[in-house]
Design a protein around this motif. Structure first.
Motif, PDB file in Angstrom:
ATOM      1  N   SER A   1      57.684  57.730  22.873  1.00  0.00           N
ATOM      2  CA  SER A   1      58.016  56.442  23.478  1.00  0.00           C
ATOM      3  C   SER A   1      59.412  56.531  24.061  1.00  0.00           C
ATOM      4  O   SER A   1      60.128  57.518  23.851  1.00  0.00           O
ATOM      5  CB  SER A   1      57.919  55.319  22.439  1.00  0.00           C
ATOM      6  N   ARG A   2      59.778  55.510  24.805  1.00  0.00           N
ATOM      7  CA  ARG A   2      61.114  55.535  25.391  1.00  0.00           C
ATOM      8  C   ARG A   2      61.660  54.127  25.534  1.00  0.00           C
ATOM      9  O   ARG A   2      60.911  53.159  25.699  1.00  0.00           O
ATOM     10  CB  ARG A   2      61.112  56.252  26.746  1.00  0.00           C
ATOM     11  N   ASP A   3      62.978  54.034  25.503  1.00  0.00           N
ATOM     12  CA  ASP A   3      63.703  52.794  25.749  1.00  0.00           C
ATOM     13  C   ASP A   3      64.735  53.129  26.811  1.00  0.00           C
ATOM     14  O   ASP A   3      65.827  53.633  26.497  1.00  0.00           O
ATOM     15  CB  ASP A   3      64.351  52.292  24.455  1.00  0.00           C
ATOM     16  N   ASN A   4      64.391  52.878  28.054  1.00  0.00           N
ATOM     17  CA  ASN A   4      65.285  53.263  29.146  1.00  0.00           C
ATOM     18  C   ASN A   4      66.593  52.478  29.118  1.00  0.00           C
ATOM     19  O   ASN A   4      67.620  52.986  29.581  1.00  0.00           O
ATOM     20  CB  ASN A   4      64.584  53.099  30.491  1.00  0.00           C
ATOM     21  N   ALA A   5      66.557  51.287  28.571  1.00  0.00           N
ATOM     22  CA  ALA A   5      67.801  50.512  28.473  1.00  0.00           C
ATOM     23  C   ALA A   5      68.796  51.189  27.533  1.00  0.00           C
ATOM     24  O   ALA A   5      70.005  51.029  27.692  1.00  0.00           O
ATOM     25  CB  ALA A   5      67.499  49.102  27.986  1.00  0.00           C
ATOM     26  N   LYS A   6      68.259  51.946  26.577  1.00  0.00           N
ATOM     27  CA  LYS A   6      69.118  52.679  25.641  1.00  0.00           C
ATOM     28  C   LYS A   6      69.235  54.150  26.024  1.00  0.00           C
ATOM     29  O   LYS A   6      69.822  54.940  25.270  1.00  0.00           O
ATOM     30  CB  LYS A   6      68.568  52.560  24.218  1.00  0.00           C
ATOM     31  N   SER A   7      68.639  54.515  27.141  1.00  0.00           N
ATOM     32  CA  SER A   7      68.662  55.913  27.599  1.00  0.00           C
ATOM     33  C   SER A   7      68.174  56.867  26.520  1.00  0.00           C
ATOM     34  O   SER A   7      68.728  57.957  26.329  1.00  0.00           O
ATOM     35  CB  SER A   7      70.080  56.319  28.038  1.00  0.00           C
ATOM     36  N   THR A   8      67.132  56.453  25.835  1.00  0.00           N
ATOM     37  CA  THR A   8      66.650  57.235  24.697  1.00  0.00           C
ATOM     38  C   THR A   8      65.129  57.368  24.721  1.00  0.00           C
ATOM     39  O   THR A   8      64.427  56.404  25.025  1.00  0.00           O
ATOM     40  CB  THR A   8      67.098  56.607  23.374  1.00  0.00           C
ATOM     41  N   VAL A   9      64.670  58.553  24.395  1.00  0.00           N
ATOM     42  CA  VAL A   9      63.248  58.837  24.202  1.00  0.00           C
ATOM     43  C   VAL A   9      63.048  59.223  22.748  1.00  0.00           C
ATOM     44  O   VAL A   9      63.881  59.920  22.163  1.00  0.00           O
ATOM     45  CB  VAL A   9      62.792  59.971  25.143  1.00  0.00           C
ATOM     46  N   TYR A  10      61.947  58.781  22.180  1.00  0.00           N
ATOM     47  CA  TYR A  10      61.660  59.019  20.768  1.00  0.00           C
ATOM     48  C   TYR A  10      60.400  59.852  20.602  1.00  0.00           C
ATOM     49  O   TYR A  10      59.487  59.802  21.432  1.00  0.00           O
ATOM     50  CB  TYR A  10      61.466  57.683  20.037  1.00  0.00           C
ATOM     51  N   LEU A  11      60.358  60.581  19.517  1.00  0.00           N
ATOM     52  CA  LEU A  11      59.138  61.273  19.112  1.00  0.00           C
ATOM     53  C   LEU A  11      58.894  60.956  17.639  1.00  0.00           C
ATOM     54  O   LEU A  11      59.603  61.451  16.762  1.00  0.00           O
ATOM     55  CB  LEU A  11      59.252  62.784  19.321  1.00  0.00           C
ATOM     56  N   GLN A  12      57.935  60.084  17.397  1.00  0.00           N
ATOM     57  CA  GLN A  12      57.551  59.740  16.025  1.00  0.00           C
ATOM     58  C   GLN A  12      56.546  60.768  15.539  1.00  0.00           C
ATOM     59  O   GLN A  12      55.490  60.950  16.157  1.00  0.00           O
ATOM     60  CB  GLN A  12      56.941  58.335  15.985  1.00  0.00           C
ATOM     61  N   MET A  13      56.862  61.423  14.454  1.00  0.00           N
ATOM     62  CA  MET A  13      56.016  62.490  13.930  1.00  0.00           C
ATOM     63  C   MET A  13      55.523  62.100  12.550  1.00  0.00           C
ATOM     64  O   MET A  13      56.329  61.954  11.619  1.00  0.00           O
ATOM     65  CB  MET A  13      56.794  63.809  13.866  1.00  0.00           C
ATOM     66  N   ASN A  14      54.226  61.910  12.419  1.00  0.00           N
ATOM     67  CA  ASN A  14      53.603  61.542  11.153  1.00  0.00           C
ATOM     68  C   ASN A  14      52.693  62.666  10.673  1.00  0.00           C
ATOM     69  O   ASN A  14      52.324  63.559  11.439  1.00  0.00           O
ATOM     70  CB  ASN A  14      52.794  60.255  11.326  1.00  0.00           C
ATOM     71  N   SER A  15      52.323  62.591   9.418  1.00  0.00           N
ATOM     72  CA  SER A  15      51.416  63.573   8.813  1.00  0.00           C
ATOM     73  C   SER A  15      51.874  65.000   9.125  1.00  0.00           C
ATOM     74  O   SER A  15      51.081  65.861   9.549  1.00  0.00           O
ATOM     75  CB  SER A  15      49.987  63.359   9.328  1.00  0.00           C
TER      76      SER A  15
END
Length: 125
Positions: free
Chosen positions: A71-85
């Motif tokens: 996912s990403r939040d362009n207002a925060k200039s950040t992309v996330y990678l949520q890693m489960n299991s």
């Protein structure tokens, strides 16, 4: 100075979760697709996931599909990678990258202009 900086790596037990962040500076993140890549010890780097510049299109490698979410939040200039299991075979240095395009080529970028230095994820069994 243009930079991509990853954070959020660490040691986690099998089945656990981590969320990685990729924060950009020196350029407008919203103009670029972002890819996540990983390199395990002794192995070649491989693509993990890619998200288009607006976040509408996301793609995943088969090995992480259903477990990882980008996912990403362009207002925060950040992309996330949520890693489960998480599994021991997910152990690797995870890096984010930006290319010249707003879009992804499946779960990888068409080309890469900028790399972050990476963050280490270790999954114990």
């Amino acid at each position: 100075q243009l930079q991509l900086v990853e954070s959020g790596g660490g040691l986690v037990q099998s089945g656990g979760s981590l969320r990685l962040s990729c924060t950009a500076s020196g350029f407008t993140l919203a103009n670029y697709a972002i890819g996540w890549y990983r390199q395990a010890p002794g192995k070649e780097r491989e693509g993990v996931s890619c998200i288009s510049n607006g976040g509408r299109s996301t793609n995943y490698a088969e090995s992480v599909k259903g477990r990882f979410t980008v996912s990403r939040d362009n207002a925060k200039s950040t992309v996330y990678l949520q890693m489960n299991s998480l599994k021991p075979e997910d152990t690797a240095v995870y890096s984010c990258a930006a290319g010249p395009s707003r879009y992804c080529s499946t779960y990888e970028l068409y080309a890469i202009n900028y790399w972050g230095k990476g963050t280490l994820v270790t999954v114990s069994s």
